[in-house]
Every structure is written in C-alpha cells, then in structure tokens.
Design a protein around this motif. Structure first.
Motif, PDB file in Angstrom:
ATOM      1  N   TYR A   1      48.951  26.490  48.734  1.00  0.00           N
ATOM      2  CA  TYR A   1      50.707  27.122  49.487  1.00  0.00           C
ATOM      3  C   TYR A   1      51.419  27.077  48.436  1.00  0.00           C
ATOM      4  O   TYR A   1      51.406  26.230  46.620  1.00  0.00           O
ATOM      5  CB  TYR A   1      50.360  26.181  50.520  1.00  0.00           C
TER       6      TYR A   1
ATOM      7  N   SER B   1      53.181  24.447  46.981  1.00  0.00           N
ATOM      8  CA  SER B   1      53.620  22.810  47.223  1.00  0.00           C
ATOM      9  C   SER B   1      52.082  23.134  45.668  1.00  0.00           C
ATOM     10  O   SER B   1      52.222  22.147  45.067  1.00  0.00           O
ATOM     11  CB  SER B   1      53.886  22.467  47.977  1.00  0.00           C
TER      12      SER B   1
ATOM     13  N   CYS C   1      60.346  22.756  63.192  1.00  0.00           N
ATOM     14  CA  CYS C   1      58.616  22.055  63.031  1.00  0.00           C
ATOM     15  C   CYS C   1      57.789  22.705  61.855  1.00  0.00           C
ATOM     16  O   CYS C   1      56.117  22.695  62.559  1.00  0.00           O
ATOM     17  CB  CYS C   1      58.095  21.455  64.335  1.00  0.00           C
TER      18      CYS C   1
ATOM     19  N   LEU D   1      54.828  23.297  59.725  1.00  0.00           N
ATOM     20  CA  LEU D   1      54.021  21.647  59.131  1.00  0.00           C
ATOM     21  C   LEU D   1      54.130  21.864  57.794  1.00  0.00           C
ATOM     22  O   LEU D   1      54.013  20.666  57.097  1.00  0.00           O
ATOM     23  CB  LEU D   1      51.956  22.027  59.270  1.00  0.00           C
ATOM     24  N   GLU D   2      54.778  23.077  56.750  1.00  0.00           N
ATOM     25  CA  GLU D   2      54.766  22.903  55.909  1.00  0.00           C
ATOM     26  C   GLU D   2      55.930  22.481  55.172  1.00  0.00           C
ATOM     27  O   GLU D   2      57.042  23.824  55.815  1.00  0.00           O
ATOM     28  CB  GLU D   2      54.116  24.644  54.547  1.00  0.00           C
ATOM     29  N   PRO D   3      56.802  21.610  54.569  1.00  0.00           N
ATOM     30  CA  PRO D   3      58.216  21.221  54.065  1.00  0.00           C
ATOM     31  C   PRO D   3      58.613  22.319  52.580  1.00  0.00           C
ATOM     32  O   PRO D   3      57.931  23.235  52.260  1.00  0.00           O
ATOM     33  CB  PRO D   3      57.842  19.575  53.552  1.00  0.00           C
TER      34      PRO D   3
ATOM     35  N   VAL E   1      52.338  30.989  53.635  1.00  0.00           N
ATOM     36  CA  VAL E   1      53.519  30.108  54.293  1.00  0.00           C
ATOM     37  C   VAL E   1      52.991  29.564  55.300  1.00  0.00           C
ATOM     38  O   VAL E   1      52.041  29.812  56.108  1.00  0.00           O
ATOM     39  CB  VAL E   1      54.449  31.359  54.498  1.00  0.00           C
ATOM     40  N   GLY E   2      53.447  28.227  55.363  1.00  0.00           N
ATOM     41  CA  GLY E   2      52.696  26.650  56.122  1.00  0.00           C
ATOM     42  C   GLY E   2      53.962  27.154  58.013  1.00  0.00           C
ATOM     43  O   GLY E   2      53.771  25.618  57.908  1.00  0.00           O
ATOM     44  N   GLY E   3      53.633  28.062  58.213  1.00  0.00           N
ATOM     45  CA  GLY E   3      54.208  27.813  58.927  1.00  0.00           C
ATOM     46  C   GLY E   3      55.988  28.552  58.761  1.00  0.00           C
ATOM     47  O   GLY E   3      56.288  28.510  57.791  1.00  0.00           O
TER      48      GLY E   3
ATOM     49  N   ARG F   1      59.828  15.944  54.931  1.00  0.00           N
ATOM     50  CA  ARG F   1      59.778  15.728  56.340  1.00  0.00           C
ATOM     51  C   ARG F   1      60.981  15.852  56.662  1.00  0.00           C
ATOM     52  O   ARG F   1      61.674  16.264  57.414  1.00  0.00           O
ATOM     53  CB  ARG F   1      58.164  15.209  57.018  1.00  0.00           C
TER      54      ARG F   1
END
Ligand code: FES
Ligand code: FES
Lengths: 772, 154
Positions: free
Chosen positions: A27, A29, A190, A192-194, A242-244, A277
């Motif tokens: 991802y 990060s 929400c 999960l991936e900021p 992408v984490g969501g 977060r």
C-alpha cells in the motif's frame, strides 16, 4: 444475456488476494523510505476564526526542519475542490473547520516536524462555529464564506428543485397523509488505511509524481495542477492498492496530495504526508447529515399519489462534491431525485438545501445521498402500511416502478435495462419466512422484523461520464489492460480480467490489469458511483473487440475461412465446429506482429447523455438501476435499550454477477455499514470540534455486532451493461437502516425517526413511552 | 535511552539496539522493512497491527519493542508466502474473505492464535477471538467462513 460463458459469472479468486493475505501487497505507506521528509500540518485551533497573525520564525530555526509554509508561500492557486476550488491548501486569513491547515512543516523526522508545529504561534479571533445547517442557514448567521460565489445566499450553497404534477391537488384529494421529520447522522467512512501521499519531484521532467491512496487519479491531477502551478501533463498521479475508500478517498486524497505536493516543490525533496487516525476523523470528508421533512399522500387502497419533501443537508465547510451550477450536485441532487424512492408517484415536489457549516466537508460516501432519501421513504411507507393495516411488502408491491412507469424526475423505467425489484422482494420474503410470526419470550427482550427496499442508478450523471482504457496483446498471447480505476478491495482487477479474458478467448490467468496511474492509462473516470463494472467494463470490451477483429481478419487468409467463422478460446484459434484446425494463438499473434497488425487498442464507452433540468428536476439522468430488498430481524433489550441484529436477508438485482463472490462481498460489506449507520455510528460535533475521534468512542460494527449476513443474487440483465451487469458497489448500504427502524417499531410499538438508534436513544424512548 | 534486545523474529534470531520508547509496529515496518504488519489506528483499537508474541495475539502499535526481548515474534511474513501460503491464508483467499486487505494480516494472525489453542472453534469462539479486529469491507461473514474452513483443513 450471452450463453456459454467460460469465465464471466465464476467466482475466480481475486487476483491480488494472496499477496494481501501474506503481507506482500504494498500500500502507499509501505513505500515510505527513511530519506523522505515527513510532513505535518498545524490544524486550526478554532474551527471558525479569523487568523490575526502567524509567527513561524522559531519553527524555521529548528534543526532538521526543511520548510515551514503558510498561505503566502504557495506556488499556485490556494484553492482546490472536485467541483469548486474553494478549499484552501493552507488557511488564508480564516479557518472554517478544524481540518484547515494553518501552517505546514516538512522535517527530517516526525519528532522534529511535531516539535516545529509546537513552535508556531498563531493569533485567532474566534467566530461562532456552526454544527447544524438549520442554524447556519438563518438570516443572522455569520457568513462562513464571505467571498464565495454563492455568498449572496448566505451560508446556503445551493437548492435543488424537483416539480412534477399537481402536488397541491393530490394532497387535497388524498385519503391519507403521512408526515414525519427524519434525521440521519454525519458519519465517517472508516476505511482502515489512513490517508497518505508521497510526493516526488521529477527532476527529469520538472514535474511532480503523487503516489497517493485514492479513488480518482485523473480528478486529482486536474484539481491540483493549478495548486502546483504546473501544466497537467507534468503532474503524474498514481495509486497503489488502496485500503478501502467508500467514496472518501475521492476527496481526502486531494487534501493530503496538496500538502505533500507543495512541500515537495518547496524543498525539492520527496515528502510523505500521512494522517493519523485522529486526523482522518477530524479532517477528512463525511457523509452528509440530513434533516428531512417528508409528506406522503395516498388513497385508502394504498396507492401513493404524491410526495412533498424538504431536505436540509449539512455541507460542512467546503463544496467538495457539491457545485455551483445547479443541479449538478452529486449528493444534493439525489436526495431530491430519490424523494419517492422506488415508487411510481404521479406528483412530487422536492427541495434540497445544501448548507455550509463548520464541520468537516461532506463528500461522497457509498450511495451519494440515496441512503438518506430512501431512509425517509422506507419509513414513510411502513407507516402507511400500519395505518392502512396492510402487509408492508404487499403495499410496496402495489407501488413499485414497473416497465414504462416514470420516476418523479421523469425517467422512463425499462425492462430491457433490468427491473428485478419484485423478484428481490419475493426471494427475501420467502427466505426470512415473513408470514410466520416471530417467537416472543416473556422477558425484557422484544423481537421485531423490518423490511426495506432500494433502487440506485449506477454511474455519476451530470459529472463527467464515460471511460477509456488501453489494451495491449503480447506475443505470448497474454494481455495487458491498463485502466485508471482504483483497486480498493472491490475487485476491479479481477472482474476486468474476467471480462477481457471472456471477450478475447484468453485464459483468465493470461490477463493482467494495471490500475490507477495517469502515466499509464487514459481516464477511466473516478472509481465511484458503482460505475466501474459497467463504464470501464464496456471500455475494456471495446478494446478487446477491436483486437479480436484485427486478429480474426488477419487469420482469415491462413485459415482460408471467413473471419466470422473463426473463434478464439483458451489460447487457441480455430474454425468453429472444426477443432482439428486449432492453432496456437501465440503463433498467430507473432505472425500478426511481424505483418504490421497493430496489437494495442484504446477502448472507450459513453452512456446515453444524462439530463436533469435545473428548473424542475426533470430529465433522464440514469441509464440503469440496481435494486434490492432487505429484511432484518432484531431483538431489543428493553432494560438497556441495546438492539441486536439477529438476522439479515438481503437480495440485490445486479444485472449480471461477473464474479458472484465479489458481489456477495459488496452486499455483505454494504449491509454491515448500513447496520452501523442505523444503530451505532455518529460523528459527534460540538461547536465544530469532534468529540469522538477514535475507534474506541466512534463505534463501527465488530464481528460480534453482526449476524451471518445472508445474500441472494438476482440477475435481470441490463442491455447496456457488459454481459448484462449494472454495478453494485455502493447500494448495499442503503436499506439496512430503515429495515432496522421498521423492525424496532415492530418490536416495541415505538416510532423512532432519527438514527443512529443507539442504546441510549432507544432506552430514552422506551422510558418516555412508559413501555419499560 | 537505547536498549539492546534479542528476540526470535519469524524463526530467525535478531539483535537490535532500540530506543526505550520505540513501538514494535514501527520497528517492524520502518527498521526491519516488514511492512505486512499494518497500522490503521495506532491506539490499540483496530487490530490491524496484530502480531503473535509467544503465540499470543498482541497489538504491535501499543507494545514497546524492548518488551519482546527474549521472546518469539511472528509477523504475517513469517507465516507463509505467496508460493507457499499457510492454510489460514489460503482459506481467506478461497472464502473471498479478503477485500481491501488492510485488516487481513491482523485477522489471519489472530485466527492462527485461536486455532493453535482451539482447533475446532464454534462461531461464538471465532467471534470472541476476532472481536478486536475491525474490518470495514467484508461484514465478517466470509471471514468466519474462512476460519472454519482453515480449522477443517488442519
Ligand atoms: S493499528 Fe494497532 S490496534 Fe489499530
Ligand atoms: S478487507 Fe478491508 S478492512 Fe477488512
């Protein structure tokens, strides 16, 4: 629908799932390196204030600080936004919410950057901060945007109007009128991936590369090039997986990319800006909170004759997906358009007001305002059923839109685009055992059952609509497909590969889909609006068709056959009906390559041009609809007010499930978010300051809060969709909340019109009604 | 203050000098390049950063690195690979329990800690074990299926 599909319609495993499950998938990060500068923002101390002075001198002196920036140090326009560039990169003279940066810092470590922020001195003059749009739209409210193009309307950004038929007359002649006031909360996506962006100056081109978790690489490039004062072709935007996103990373990605980008240009170094977060909660976009006055007129036989609906939406601090040109407001427009839900209603009046406040800006969030509108309608029709003493499903059946009916915005419903709502209703009714009463116990726990339905026009009418892609055939008979859509967990890599493999006769494993990079693919449009399967899928099919036509035309000579009699399947080409003629496709492609047959193609697709008149909200904005029906069983503990969802049966008409497991995944995830919206989630604001900015006080459903989520796929094909599909990413979130509210009424005999139905609200209502 | 620590990471001995206040998730991700461990909240609320320490599922975002001195740490990278996945990882893929994947490493490791102690868990036991791992994409239905399928294979 096509017969004999080999790959489409199968639940092949997701292309990238194993890399994710083994921790190998990277991802944004995961691309951080120690030599990058770390960016931090000094956020507004007061959500609504004038900035009197800023002193950054001490911060600048600190060893390890590479740059400190305030509004005066920006390279280009200090404003951006998907529709209107009204959100400043750095607040200039004024703050409008607690997510406005007042100054930016880039430093060699996070510790130094944080320390530098503490050294910046800012003087403010505090103004009244508004959380509630109904307060902010009063005449004497302080203007949040004194210089905004819409400032002559006060804090009101826009009004979307919809008028059809003679509403006055319909209400005069009605046998029954249901009138209620509904409230739905502001909620955070929400994912999960900021949010994160790594901005890299490109010394070779003098441009900038933004690596950024997001849903719309082309929109980011268009929106931010003026901020960087760079021509569009020198801004490259790419997104790893992408984490969501759920709509949020269409907007919040601009926020982080703008900050990382200006700091990278200033320092000429690679800069990483990643939100904590808490920062995601306080600064990024949210679902619009709504306040809905809904009047519904009906005959005593149960035919709905009119609706009259007024919706006030909390726009938050900036326009985001709003807009100045009415009615092009993705969310506001839909709250008016869906004011009668899935029902054929002859007369309608709807007014939707989008109002600036000092909360985080409201943006796209799974469903674009349709969940809010349908919440009200599905509560209304449930009350109508009670008043008429009719079965709520049968009453709905009487009123649903059918082939040839007009929606309240004048769109004609077409069977050829797939109208599977009634089948969804019947399947859910049977599966949950609707006709069998729920067993009640003598104790404090009461049980109830509720029902709700939805329809959702997929795509993003009134904004750019259409898609393109590149496809390249390789000499070993494998295919690269490059799209600009985002892979955020929905499975776009997988379904595009399935469709391409099906169309070209390749093996699924022989197609590779690359995604989200303006340097590698043409504009596929944003990954929002449940649009990718249809729009991008059609573009991929277009490219595959061109490549296939070229190959078959080229093969006609060696095969001594008409191209129409040739077929490609599983990496072989042959004359239909003569398997003995089969030759390797790779060999044919190698020959074609040597014979100047072009093996790359650009695929494009545009839906019928959407329309929606500003004067009266009439037109044909959508091209196809997904439908669904949801039944939910709950228990309420009357001593604590806690609602438990015991059973959830959900059917959706998706046209055609390209990958049934992926469709179920969207349905289950959407149902979970809908349940969260209905019973627990709420961004609590006090004078512009969020009160619950962590996962221990902002609750989302855990595994213990949900029952086994039962999903039923219904397929009424859409003539315009690839293989009949319609798109299903967002709408599964819609019906759970009204179904729960209707179930609570069933269980307790108490009507509650404001969600979330938290234990505290439910208990208060029980006590008020003396039903404990 | 710097401290010297020794521990077993994914079956291999590691010796490190770390700052006393250094947090395990940062050590893993930033110092050792093991980015499979995800950080989604940093406050111990979501479970995305779960690793196993001596077989127990712990949140590496609220754990001091120095505290794993002398212990055995397992991260997602030590469980299986793309070429040779652990049965739990394969079960997550097969059940369609992976969407965006950000929760997945933490979910898989928490499931491993559960199955090591309780090879045939009931739905209730699975829910109890995974209650601290948030997933925003799946609604958990397929995650429960995956854990059950992995249990069966064992
Ligand atoms: S990142 Fe550690 S619990 Fe959320
Ligand atoms: S798969 Fe996205 S958070 Fe679980």
């Amino acid at each position: 629908m096509k017969k004999g599909l080999r790959i489409v319609g199968r639940s092949v495993a997701r292309a990238e799932a194993l890399a994710k499950a083994t921790g190998r998938a990277r991802y944004t990060s995961d691309f951080k390196r120690g030599d990058m500068l770390v960016a931090k923002a000094l956020w507004a101390k007061y959500p609504h204030a004038l900035i009197k002075s800023i002193d950054t001198s001490a911060a600048e002196q600190l060893a390890g600080v590479a740059a400190v920036m305030t509004a005066k140090d920006l390279p280009g326009r200090n404003g951006y936004g998907i529709m209107v560039p009204d959100k400043p990169v750095i607040a200039d003279g004024k703050t409008r919410y607690e997510g406005d940066p007042v100054a930016l810092v880039a430093a060699v470590t996070e510790e130094i950057a944080t320390k530098a922020l503490e050294l910046i001195k800012v003087e403010y003059e505090v103004l009244t901060a508004y959380d509630d749009p109904r307060e902010a739209m009063k005449d004497d409210a302080v203007l949040i945007h004194p210089n905004h193009p819409a400032a002559d309307k006060g804090n009101l950004l826009t009004v979307v109007k919809l008028d059809r038929g003679d509403v006055e007359k319909a209400f005069r002649e009605a046998d029954i009128v249901i009138e209620n006031y509904y409230e739905t909360p502001m909620v955070e996506h929400c994912y999960l991936e900021p949010d994160i962006c790594i901005a890299e100056p490109d010394d070779l081109t003098g441009g900038l590369h933004l690596i950024c978790a997001q849903q719309a690489v082309y929109a980011t490039k268009r929106c931010l090039a003026p901020v960087f004062n760079l021509p569009h072709h020198k801004v490259r935007v790419s997104s790893p997986i992408v984490g969501g996103g759920f709509g949020g990373k269409e907007d919040s990605s601009l926020d982080v990319a703008a900050v990382a980008g200006v700091l990278a240009l200033k320092t000429k170094k690679t800069v990483c800006f990643e939100l904590t977060r808490e920062e995601v909660f306080r600064t990024t976009g949210k679902r619009h909170a709504t306040y809905i006055k809904h009047r519904m007129a009906a005959t005593k036989e149960g035919k709905i004759t009119a609706v009259d609906v007024e919706t006030v939406l909390n726009k938050g601090a900036y326009t985001s997906m709003g807009g100045l040109r009415e009615p092009a407001h993705a969310v506001t427009m839909r709250t008016a358009a869906y004011a009668a839900g899935v029902y054929a209603v002859a007369s309608a009046k709807a007014r939707s007001y989008s109002v600036f406040t000092n909360t985080p800006y409201s943006c796209a969030f799974r469903g674009f305002g349709v969940p809010q509108a349908i919440f009200a309608v599905e509560c209304q029709i449930d009350e109508l059923a009670r008043r008429l003493n009719m079965d709520p499903i049968e009453l709905r059946r009487k009123n649903i839109l059918r082939d040839g009916d007009h929606t309240i915005y004048g769109q004609v419903m077409k069977e050829s685009r797939g109208l599977g709502l009634e089948e969804c209703m019947d399947k859910v009714r049977d599966s949950i055992g609707w006709d069998k009463p729920l067993a009640q116990s003598a104790g404090p726990v009461k049980r109830g059952r509720g029902f709700a339905v939805f329809m959702y026009g997929t795509g993003i009418p009134l904004l750019f609509e259409g898609a393109s892609c590149f496809a390249v055939l390789n000499n070993d008979a494998t295919l690269n497909v490059n799209i600009a859509s985002t892979e955020m967990g929905q499975g776009v890599m997988t379904v595009m590969a399935q469709m391409a493999a099906e169309a070209l006769g390749l093996n699924y494993e022989d197609v590779l889909v690359s995604f989200s990079d303006t340097g590698r693919a043409p504009d596929s449009g944003p990954t929002v609006g449940s649009r990718s399967t249809v729009m991008v899928g059609n573009a991929v099919l277009d490219a595959c068709r061109q490549l296939k036509d070229r190959l078959l035309a080229f093969a006609a000579k060696p095969f001594k056959a008409d191209p129409r009699d040739l077929a490609i399947e599983g990496g072989k080409i042959f004359v239909v009906g003569k398997p003995e003629t089969a030759e390797s496709l790779a060999a044919l492609i190698a020959k074609a390559y040597a014979s100047q047959v072009p093996l790359a193609a650009t695929g494009v697709w545009y839906p019928p041009q959407p329309s929606f008149r500003a004067e009266d909200g009439q037109g044909e904005p959508m091209h196809a609809y997904a439908f669904g029906a949801h039944a939910i069983e709950i228990s309420v503990d009357t001593e604590t007010g806690v609602i438990t969802v015991d059973r959830s049966v959900f059917a959706c008409d998706v046209g055609k499930a390209i990958n049934p497991a992926a469709v179920e995944g969207q349905m289950e995830g959407g149902a979970a978010q809908g349940i969260g919206w209905g019973v627990m989630e709420e961004q609590v604001m006090e004078n512009g300051v969020m009160q619950n900015a962590a996962f221990h006080n902002y609750m989302i459903p855990t595994i213990k809060d949900l029952p086994d989520l039962e999903s039923i796929i219904v397929e009424h094909p859409n003539e315009l969709g690839p293989f009949g599909s319609k798109g299903i990413g967002e709408p599964p979130i819609i019906p759970a909340a009204p179904a729960i509210r209707n179930a609570v009424w069933d269980a307790l005999g108490i009507k509650m019109n404001a969600i979330p139905l938290t234990a505290r609200t439910v208990l208060a209502e029980i006590q008020k009604n003396g039903k404990a | 203050m710097a401290v010297d620590i020794k521990f077993i990471l994914n079956d291999k001995p590691v010796e490190l000098q770390v700052e006393a206040q250094e947090i395990l998730v940062d050590t893993l991700r930033e110092r050792l390049g093991l980015t499979g461990t995800k950080k989604a909240c940093g406050t111990g609320d979501c479970g995305a950063c779960t690793v196993l320490v001596d077989g127990e599922a712990v949140r590496s975002c609220i754990l001091l690195t120095a505290s794993v001195d002398g212990k055995k740490v397992l991260t997602i990278e030590g469980l299986g690979t793309v070429e040779n996945p652990h049965p739990i990882q394969q079960a997550f893929v097969d059940a369609g329990a992976v969407q965006c994947g950000y929760c997945t490493p933490g979910m898989v490791l928490t499931a491993k800690a559960l199955l090591d102690k309780c090879p045939n868990p009931t739905t209730e036991q699975i829910k109890e074990a995974l209650a601290g791992n948030l997933c925003r994409c799946t609604g958990y239905t397929k995650i429960i299926k995956a854990v059950k399928a992995a249990a069966k294979k064992n």
